[in-house]
Design an enzyme around this catalytic site. Structure first.
Site, PDB file in Angstrom:
ATOM      1  N   HIS B  53       0.677  -1.180   0.107  1.00 58.43           N
ATOM      2  CA  HIS B  53       0.073  -0.039   0.049  1.00 58.43           C
ATOM      3  C   HIS B  53       0.975   1.208  -0.255  1.00 58.43           C
ATOM      4  O   HIS B  53       2.039   1.378   0.686  1.00 58.43           O
ATOM      5  CB  HIS B  53      -1.092  -0.076   1.295  1.00 58.43           C
ATOM      6  CG  HIS B  53      -2.130  -1.109   1.177  1.00 58.43           C
ATOM      7  ND1 HIS B  53      -3.204  -0.975   2.197  1.00 58.43           N
ATOM      8  CD2 HIS B  53      -2.237  -1.854   0.277  1.00 58.43           C
ATOM      9  CE1 HIS B  53      -3.877  -2.125   1.790  1.00 58.43           C
ATOM     10  NE2 HIS B  53      -3.349  -2.461   0.659  1.00 58.43           N
ATOM     11  N   GLU B  55       0.632   4.007   1.316  1.00 62.23           N
ATOM     12  CA  GLU B  55       0.913   4.678   2.635  1.00 62.23           C
ATOM     13  C   GLU B  55       2.152   4.044   3.352  1.00 62.23           C
ATOM     14  O   GLU B  55       3.101   4.525   3.710  1.00 62.23           O
ATOM     15  CB  GLU B  55      -0.301   4.792   3.603  1.00 62.23           C
ATOM     16  CG  GLU B  55      -1.452   5.329   3.148  1.00 62.23           C
ATOM     17  CD  GLU B  55      -2.414   4.337   2.458  1.00 62.23           C
ATOM     18  OE1 GLU B  55      -1.939   3.677   1.628  1.00 62.23           O
ATOM     19  OE2 GLU B  55      -3.470   4.347   2.633  1.00 62.23           O
ATOM     20  N   CYS B  83      -6.560   2.128   5.016  1.00 63.49           N
ATOM     21  CA  CYS B  83      -7.166   1.086   5.706  1.00 63.49           C
ATOM     22  C   CYS B  83      -6.559   0.770   7.254  1.00 63.49           C
ATOM     23  O   CYS B  83      -5.702   1.571   7.409  1.00 63.49           O
ATOM     24  CB  CYS B  83      -6.560  -0.398   4.794  1.00 63.49           C
ATOM     25  SG  CYS B  83      -4.863  -0.795   5.106  1.00 63.49           S
ATOM     26  N   CYS B  86      -2.476   0.480   7.298  1.00 68.62           N
ATOM     27  CA  CYS B  86      -2.019   1.853   7.060  1.00 68.62           C
ATOM     28  C   CYS B  86      -2.286   2.832   8.169  1.00 68.62           C
ATOM     29  O   CYS B  86      -1.311   3.589   8.493  1.00 68.62           O
ATOM     30  CB  CYS B  86      -2.316   2.168   5.529  1.00 68.62           C
ATOM     31  SG  CYS B  86      -1.536   1.154   4.388  1.00 68.62           S
TER      32      CYS B  86
END
Lengths: 152, 152
Positions: B53, B55, B83, B86
């Site tokens: 991800h 992030e 999410c 993160c």
């Protein structure tokens, strides 16, 4: 009660955790094994980064090694109940089964805190908690006792 | 209403997201900027890994670049509500402030799902949601429409 092979895997996790402790780091480690052959595919210990958790690191290694996006055919063993970040990573990468030594009442994200595995839209991960409760709890307690004394 | 500098940062995030879309990946990107100089310190886009991800990747880059464990002096901009994984990484690395384009009702972990920032023992992260709601929501909707059609 864990079978002999799972006990050996948890003992490996504890040995890696103790090594991390000796290096002045939090005694947390994780391994990922092939669920059929029981071969250890990847190992990791927490590092000094705030996001350098053993579970994230070992998942990253295993995904690269197996050139896959899914770890359904693996089992993960870890010292202590994973945090919410790692619990989510375990669910997203479809780890076949998770074993952890003791629970983490303060920072855990599976049987404590947000109980990540219970959320919709995430794979329901099978897990065995409190595998080596006394030994792993003592490791964590000893570590934080030293850390507290260092801060006095 | 965002100030001009924050708008420019979100526009950069959207451009990176659109590039990721063109590469066939989910249109999510994140940048971390110095909160005082507004210099962009790190950029990332989601990759193909289940834990890749934007992030997490951008936090990892910024921690290494700044040789620190804390991102208090930075702001993060990201396409969509992070999410739970993160969100936890953002809290643990003490990101100074978070901006996200739109919410993620299904997979978000800040104003949806486990609302990670509300947990004890985690830094309370200041955040601005729905920064570029229409544009980022449309990017996500367009992406998933194509994905669904590909699966038919």
């Amino acid at each position: 009660m864990l079978n002999k092979i799972s006990q050996e895997h948890m003992q490996r996790v504890i040995a890696l955790s103790e090594n991390n402790f000796k290096s002045g780091r939090i005694p947390i480690a994780a391994i990922i094994v092939d669920k059929d052959t029981n071969e250890v595919l990847a190992e990791a210990q927490n590092d000094d980064s705030p996001i350098g958790h053993a579970e994230l690191l070992v998942i990253s290694k295993a995904l690269k090694l197996l050139k896959t996006n899914r770890l359904d055919n693996t089992h993960m063993y870890v010292t202590i109940e994973p945090c919410p970040m790692c619990a989510y990573a375990i669910a997203k990468s479809h780890v076949g089964k998770l074993y952890f030594g003791c629970e983490d009442k303060k920072g855990g994200g599976i049987i404590n805190g947000p109980r990540i595995f219970e959320y919709e839209n995430l794979k329901k991960i099978e897990f065995i908690s409190h595998c080596f409760d006394d030994k792993t709890s003592k490791l964590m307690t000893d570590f934080f006792k030293i850390k507290r004394n260092q801060q006095l």
